[in-house]
Every structure is written in structure tokens, then in C-alpha cells.
Design a protein around this motif. Structure first.
Motif, PDB file in Angstrom:
ATOM      1  N   GLU A   1      37.187   3.409  13.132  1.00 29.00           N
ATOM      2  CA  GLU A   1      36.224   4.020  14.184  1.00 29.00           C
ATOM      3  C   GLU A   1      36.613   5.384  14.790  1.00 29.00           C
ATOM      4  N   GLN A   2      35.759   6.269  14.704  1.00 27.77           N
ATOM      5  CA  GLN A   2      36.007   7.369  15.843  1.00 27.77           C
ATOM      6  C   GLN A   2      36.880   8.077  15.543  1.00 27.77           C
ATOM      7  N   LEU A   3      36.775   8.525  13.262  1.00 29.03           N
ATOM      8  CA  LEU A   3      37.416   8.895  12.798  1.00 29.03           C
ATOM      9  C   LEU A   3      37.292  10.664  13.187  1.00 29.03           C
ATOM     10  N   ASP A   4      38.526  11.642  13.051  1.00 31.16           N
ATOM     11  CA  ASP A   4      38.599  12.678  13.823  1.00 31.16           C
ATOM     12  C   ASP A   4      38.587  13.196  12.817  1.00 31.16           C
ATOM     13  N   GLU A   5      39.116  14.958  12.833  1.00 31.71           N
ATOM     14  CA  GLU A   5      39.643  15.867  11.937  1.00 31.71           C
ATOM     15  C   GLU A   5      40.624  15.907  11.145  1.00 31.71           C
ATOM     16  N   LEU A   6      41.614  14.234  11.575  1.00 33.11           N
ATOM     17  CA  LEU A   6      42.820  14.359  10.678  1.00 33.11           C
ATOM     18  C   LEU A   6      42.329  14.082   9.053  1.00 33.11           C
ATOM     19  N   SER A   7      41.474  13.332   9.626  1.00 34.99           N
ATOM     20  CA  SER A   7      41.077  12.032   8.419  1.00 34.99           C
ATOM     21  C   SER A   7      40.087  13.606   7.802  1.00 34.99           C
ATOM     22  N   GLY A   8      39.806  14.433   7.626  1.00 41.29           N
ATOM     23  CA  GLY A   8      39.206  15.331   6.601  1.00 41.29           C
ATOM     24  C   GLY A   8      37.911  14.859   6.060  1.00 41.29           C
ATOM     25  N   LEU A   9      37.218  14.104   6.463  1.00 40.11           N
ATOM     26  CA  LEU A   9      36.105  12.712   6.343  1.00 40.11           C
ATOM     27  C   LEU A   9      34.581  13.500   7.407  1.00 40.11           C
ATOM     28  N   THR A  10      35.245  14.048   8.602  1.00 39.22           N
ATOM     29  CA  THR A  10      34.164  14.346   9.109  1.00 39.22           C
ATOM     30  C   THR A  10      33.374  15.375   9.141  1.00 39.22           C
ATOM     31  N   GLY A  11      32.312  15.780  10.002  1.00 36.33           N
ATOM     32  CA  GLY A  11      31.465  17.559   9.642  1.00 36.33           C
ATOM     33  C   GLY A  11      31.041  17.384   8.190  1.00 36.33           C
ATOM     34  N   LEU A  12      31.288  17.049   6.766  1.00 34.50           N
ATOM     35  CA  LEU A  12      31.332  17.478   5.674  1.00 34.50           C
ATOM     36  C   LEU A  12      30.348  17.188   5.572  1.00 34.50           C
ATOM     37  N   SER A  13      29.070  17.880   4.268  1.00 31.72           N
ATOM     38  CA  SER A  13      27.562  17.965   4.217  1.00 31.72           C
ATOM     39  C   SER A  13      27.947  15.997   3.238  1.00 31.72           C
ATOM     40  N   LYS A  14      26.810  16.118   3.402  1.00 35.09           N
ATOM     41  CA  LYS A  14      26.662  14.427   2.410  1.00 35.09           C
ATOM     42  C   LYS A  14      28.022  15.126   0.357  1.00 35.09           C
ATOM     43  N   GLU A  15      27.404  16.039   0.333  1.00 33.91           N
ATOM     44  CA  GLU A  15      27.322  16.059  -0.731  1.00 33.91           C
ATOM     45  C   GLU A  15      29.568  16.098  -1.466  1.00 33.91           C
ATOM     46  N   ALA A  16      29.565  16.929  -0.370  1.00 31.50           N
ATOM     47  CA  ALA A  16      30.573  17.485  -0.131  1.00 31.50           C
ATOM     48  C   ALA A  16      31.730  16.130   0.437  1.00 31.50           C
ATOM     49  N   PHE A  17      31.487  15.250   1.012  1.00 32.51           N
ATOM     50  CA  PHE A  17      31.385  13.776   1.303  1.00 32.51           C
ATOM     51  C   PHE A  17      32.115  12.547  -0.113  1.00 32.51           C
ATOM     52  N   TYR A  18      31.182  13.297  -0.820  1.00 33.78           N
ATOM     53  CA  TYR A  18      31.254  11.781  -1.521  1.00 33.78           C
ATOM     54  C   TYR A  18      31.241  12.599  -2.687  1.00 33.78           C
ATOM     55  N   LEU A  19      31.228  14.033  -2.987  1.00 34.97           N
ATOM     56  CA  LEU A  19      32.522  14.227  -3.768  1.00 34.97           C
ATOM     57  C   LEU A  19      34.354  13.781  -3.408  1.00 34.97           C
ATOM     58  N   ARG A  20      34.208  13.583  -1.949  1.00 32.36           N
ATOM     59  CA  ARG A  20      35.247  13.321  -1.817  1.00 32.36           C
ATOM     60  C   ARG A  20      35.763  12.449  -2.511  1.00 32.36           C
ATOM     61  N   LEU A  21      34.792  11.143  -1.983  1.00 36.61           N
ATOM     62  CA  LEU A  21      35.034   9.639  -2.305  1.00 36.61           C
ATOM     63  C   LEU A  21      35.275   9.642  -3.335  1.00 36.61           C
ATOM     64  N   GLU A  22      35.140  10.324  -4.278  1.00 38.85           N
ATOM     65  CA  GLU A  22      35.857   9.737  -6.139  1.00 38.85           C
ATOM     66  C   GLU A  22      36.759  10.636  -5.883  1.00 38.85           C
ATOM     67  N   GLU A  23      37.273  11.088  -5.418  1.00 38.03           N
ATOM     68  CA  GLU A  23      38.776  11.895  -5.363  1.00 38.03           C
ATOM     69  C   GLU A  23      39.645  10.962  -5.015  1.00 38.03           C
ATOM     70  N   ILE A  24      38.987   9.645  -3.947  1.00 36.45           N
ATOM     71  CA  ILE A  24      39.953   8.890  -3.122  1.00 36.45           C
ATOM     72  C   ILE A  24      39.589   7.664  -4.553  1.00 36.45           C
ATOM     73  N   ARG A  25      38.440   7.097  -4.845  1.00 32.23           N
ATOM     74  CA  ARG A  25      38.329   6.219  -5.727  1.00 32.23           C
ATOM     75  C   ARG A  25      39.561   6.558  -7.355  1.00 32.23           C
ATOM     76  N   SER A  26      39.227   7.983  -7.848  1.00 32.81           N
ATOM     77  CA  SER A  26      40.909   7.660  -8.858  1.00 32.81           C
ATOM     78  C   SER A  26      42.183   7.793  -8.006  1.00 32.81           C
ATOM     79  N   HIS A  27      42.257   8.032  -6.872  1.00 31.53           N
ATOM     80  CA  HIS A  27      43.403   7.825  -6.542  1.00 31.53           C
ATOM     81  C   HIS A  27      44.293   6.692  -6.276  1.00 31.53           C
ATOM     82  N   LEU A  28      43.021   5.602  -5.730  1.00 28.01           N
ATOM     83  CA  LEU A  28      43.451   4.178  -5.678  1.00 28.01           C
ATOM     84  C   LEU A  28      43.268   3.621  -7.128  1.00 28.01           C
ATOM     85  N   GLY A  29      42.577   4.085  -8.114  1.00 28.34           N
ATOM     86  CA  GLY A  29      42.760   3.904  -9.620  1.00 28.34           C
ATOM     87  C   GLY A  29      44.111   4.234  -9.673  1.00 28.34           C
ATOM     88  N   MET A  30      44.970   4.933  -9.777  1.00 29.42           N
ATOM     89  CA  MET A  30      46.020   5.488  -9.422  1.00 29.42           C
ATOM     90  C   MET A  30      46.862   4.268  -9.585  1.00 29.42           C
TER      91      MET A  30
END
Length: 499
Positions: A166-195
Motif C-alpha cells: 500500500e501507499q506506492l510512491d515514486e520509487l515503484s515507477g507505477l504511480t502517476g502513469l497514464s492508463k495506457e502507460a501503466f498497462y504497457l508497463r504491466l506487459e513488461e512485468i508479465r514478460s519478465h515473470l514468464g522468463m
């Protein structure tokens, strides 16, 4: 004898916490650390919820592992926990006893863990950066419990653990993103975990299912083990420090051997072919290093280059070799022991050499003097004091036929020598490097007609004893790319000419 005096120097909570939060975790490496804990707990199913919220996204990780008792949870929330000196079981992916805390608090300012053993009630603890800075190293019992759908899911499991960021901040790199940018970042996370966890999702490790936002994460196999053109070189067992590990080099298929560009790009993996070459270091079948030459090299340190892009080498380390390989706290780096560098360099050099041949000859194997099939190779490679020399094969059936048609060997040899010596090798290499492997363009209808007409003329010069199919295969043997249309058109034209 004087008694040594000591002075207590407890760490300042706020300063140390700020340092620990800056260890350099990305969201994907932090989530991978969480999944390590789930696997160690014997989970079969891991569910991650990470939804977009411009102001305050929340991350939840739920597993159906064995859960923790109250004292075990207290120990788990203590920085240091089971340190690196503790003996660990083969399936224990922990390292420093820091991962859950440092990974979680690198992304958020508040970590809550809820857990339950079989037959027991849910209990939990919370680490809050603000509370630690004010009151020291204390954990709070969350009351009331956080409002999240996974809290209810946990109560219905026989056992398991829920981690909330909870209380994610700027260190996470996930706050303040537009919805499109957030879900693009989510795909990168998905690919990383699959690897990172591909051997657990769909491989030789104990099977787990990882679901992110309701969608299963798919495994990505770096070695393309199911592809018929993948070359598995001999594996070796290497003994070191009273234990041993295995190393298995692979040479992946050339671009031309994939059925389409989509399959080729997928095989390249996160970051692409150039970034994914080199060693893949596993610890307990969990991927630590996903493509690196580990500072090795012969005359100089190897870098990622085009000629070695198809070389990938699997190293399987047990969990008791962390010190020798200097595994870092994020479990994202490993460095081989000095006494093994020469041996690893030799193995990698052979793999790089084999990969270079596949890359240079489009998976058809090198054409060298005296090699089987030399008569049908257009280009020959031969070693000389000045390096590898490339020459046009004077004994190729088409070249021989042209020589017979010209009536003299010297004019044709002169033309071939001019072509050989004026080849713009540097420009070709630069173009290949810049175009990520030089895909062969598909022939359009006009090009098929034009090239087939030119090849028919050459086909007429071939010995009349050759059948139509033999002529077609001789003319097309060394041409790259999909030749289906060209082969059919050429065969038809040769048959019409013969008729």
C-alpha cells in the motif's frame, strides 16, 4: 589485562530504511522476490492483483502455500530473518532473509502480511515506513484488516499468505502513469515473470500457476527447446567447492528457420535477441541472470554482438553455492568464481563459434573446402593467415555450366575475382547489425517472375541428364527465405522450355 569496552551503535531507523528502499528493485524484480517466498512455502497457485490507479495503486500477492504461525510471521517480518549463512533446503529460494521486506518497501511505504496455517485463524503484521521512522523497529497488527478482495479469498483457503503493498510512491515507477502507460508497463512485468519462472510454469521444476490480473502468465523458454533447429551442445558437470553444477550450451535457430516474424520476435524474449544472448544462471531452477557474458572473454571481454546472438548457455546452480557465485540481495546478479573463469570461457567460446556459423550461413552450416556438399555451395570459407577468406565456388554446377558456355575459364574467373574482392563486407556487417539480423524480404509477384526468368536461362546450361527437380534445387539451394512461389514458377518455366 584490560577489558575491551564497547559502545552501542544501533542504526537510525529512518536513515537505514531510506537506504534499504534504494537498493534498486524494479516492480518486476520485487514481484519475483515475492514469488520466491510463495514457492518456498510450497504454493501451487499464486495470484497477483495490480490495477491502475493514478493516485494510489495497490499490489496484492496471494498464494495457497503452507502459511505461517504467529511467531514465524514475526521472524519473517524481522530484517535479516534467516541470513545467508543458514542452511537452506534445495527448494528454498531465499537468500539473505531480506527479500520480502526490502522488495516490498522498495515499492511501497506500507507492507501488510496476512497469513494462516491449516485450521487456524488469519493473523497479520504490518511494516509502515512512517511508523518505523517514528517508533523504531516495530511492526503493527493491522486492525481493521485492509479492504481487498484477496482478504476474503485468503479466509476461504485451507492455508496461505497474502502480501499487500500500500501507499506506492515514486520509487515503484507505477504511480502517476497514464492508463495506457501503466498497462504497457504491466506487459513488461508479465514478460519478465514468464522468463524468470519459466521452469516452474512449464518446465522441469515443481509446477506453479501465476496469474496476474486474472490472466495466466505464460512461460518463455530461452532455449527454444521444442524447436527442431535448436542445437543442444554437450552438457558438462563441473565440480567446485565440494559440490557441483551443470552447464548446457545451446545454439538457437537462425531467423530463417522460424515460421514467421512473430515467432522469431517471441523467441528473442524480453529486450530482444541482442540483449538475451549469453549465460542464463539458475539457482534452484529460478532464473537469476537472463543473458550475460559474465565478464568473460578470451583476448578481451566479450560484449553482446550480432555474431553471438544465437548463443545461450544454461548454468544450473544449487542453492548452496551462493557465496562462491556472489549472488546479490536482489537475486539478479551472479559472478563466477575466479578458478572457473577459464573453463567457462572455453565452453562459451565453442558455443559462440557454433552460433556464429549458424548466424553467418542462415542455419545451413558453414561451407568449407573439403566439406560434404561443397559442390552445391555458392560461397566457400577457408582459413588463411589473414583470417577467413570467402570465395565463389568455381565447381558449382551453374558456374561450371557458365564456363562451358563462355568457352574459356579466364574471363569468368576474372569477373568472379572482381566480385569477391569488391564485396563491401564492412557495409554488409553494419547493415546487418542495424537491422537486427537482416530478415530476408519476401519476394513479390513481379520479383518471382523476373528471377525465375533469369534462372531458367541458367537452367538451360545445366547438364541435360539432370531432371527438372534436380535443376530447380541446384539453382535455389543457397537462396534464403521462403522460395515456395519461386520454386513452383521456375519448375513450370523449365518444363515449358524443355517441352
Amino acid at each position: 589485562m584490560m577489558k575491551t569496552q564497547s559502545v552501542s551503535i544501533p542504526p537510525r531507523p529512518s536513515a537505514l530504511m531510506s537506504s534499504l528502499r534504494g537498493l534498486g528493485y524494479s516492480p518486476e524484480t520485487a514481484l519475483a522476490d515475492m514469488i520466491d517466498n510463495c514457492i518456498t512455502a510450497g504454493a501451487a497457485n499464486i495470484e497477483i492483483d495490480l490495477r491502475w490507479d493514478r493516485e494510489l495503486p495497490v499490489v496484492a500477492i496471494l498464494d495457497d502455500g503452507k502459511g505461517m504461525g504467529e511467531q514465524t510471521l514475526v521472524d519473517a517480518m524481522c530484517l535479516g530473518g534467516e541470513g545467508p549463512e543458514s542452511a537452506r533446503a534445495p527448494g528454498d529460494l531465499g537468500r539473505f532473509g531480506m527479500g520480502m521486506k526490502t522488495a516490498s518497501l522498495s515499492q511501497s511505504r506500507r507492507l501488510t502480511v496476512l497469513t494462516r496455517l491449516p485450521g487456524s485463524a488469519v493473523h497479520g503484521l504490518c511494516l509502515d515506513v512512517a511508523v518505523i521512522a517514528r517508533d523504531g523497529w516495530v511492526a503493527e497488527i493491522p486492525d481493521p484488516r485492509p479492504e481487498h478482495a484477496f482478504v476474503t479469498k485468503l479466509t476461504k483457503l485451507r492455508s496461505g499468505t497474502l502480501v499487500l503493498w500500500e501507499q506506492l510512491d515514486e520509487l515503484s515507477g507505477l504511480t502517476g502513469l497514464s492508463k495506457e502507460a501503466f498497462y504497457l508497463r504491466l506487459e513488461e512485468i508479465r514478460s519478465h515473470l514468464g522468463m524468470i519462472f519459466h521452469r516452474y510454469i512449464d518446465g522441469d521444476a515443481s509446477r506453479i500457476a501465476i496469474v496476474l490480473n486474472g490472466r495466466a502468465i505464460k512461460a518463455w523458454d530461452p532455449f527454444q527447446s521444442d524447436h527442431p533447429a535448436t542445437q543442444a551442445m554437450p552438457s558438462q558437470r563441473i565440480r567446485h567447492a565440494e559440490t557441483s553444477f551443470t552447464i548446457q550450451p545451446y545454439v538457437l535457430p537462425h531467423r530463417d528457420r522460424f515460421e514467421n516474424e512473430t515467432a522469431y520476435d517471441a523467441a528473442g524474449g524480453p529486450g530482444g535477441w541482442g540483449a538475451r544472448q549469453g549465460f542464463y544462471v539458475y539457482r534452484g531452477k529460478r532464473l537469476l541472470v537472463s543473458g550475460s557474458w559474465l565478464g568473460l572473454g578470451s583476448s578481451r571481454t566479450w560484449t553482446r554482438d550480432e555474431s553471438s546472438r544465437l548463443a545461450r548457455i544454461q548454468i544450473d546452480l544449487p542453492t548452496n553455492m551462493d557465496r562462491e557465485w556472489r549472488i546479490d540481495v536482489r537475486k539478479s546478479q551472479a559472478r563466477p568464481p575466479g578458478v572457473l573463469r577459464t573453463r567457462l570461457t572455453d565452453i562459451a567460446a565453442r558455443c559462440r563459434g557454433a552460433a556464429r556459423e549458424v548466424f553467418a550461413f542462415r542455419g545451413q552450416g558453414p561451407r568449407v573446402r573439403g566439406a560434404r556438399g561443397e559442390a552445391h555451395a555458392v560461397w566457400l570459407a577457408s582459413a588463411s593467415p589473414r583470417g577467413i577468406q570467402y570465395r565463389i565456388n568455381r565447381d558449382h554446377p551453374v558456374i561450371s555450366a557458365c564456363r562451358a558456355a563462355v568457352g574459356s575459364q579466364r574471363p569468368l574467373d576474372a569477373v568472379l575475382s572482381i566480385i569477391e574482392r569488391s564485396m563491401p563486407v564492412e557495409r554488409i556487417w553494419l547493415d546487418v547489425s542495424e537491422s537486427e539480423g537482416a530478415a530476408v524480404p519476401e519476394l513479390d509477384t513481379y520479383e518471382v517472375v523476373e528471377l525465375s526468368s533469369q534462372l531458367v536461362e541458367l537452367g538451360r546450361m545445366l547438364p541435360p541428364s539432370m531432371s527438372t527437380d534436380q535443376r530447380v534445387e541446384t539453382l535455389l539451394r543457397n537462396l534464403p527465405g521462403d522460395l515456395t512461389a519461386l520454386r513452383a514458377t521456375l519448375k513450370q518455366k523449365i518444363e515449358e522450355t524443355d517441352g
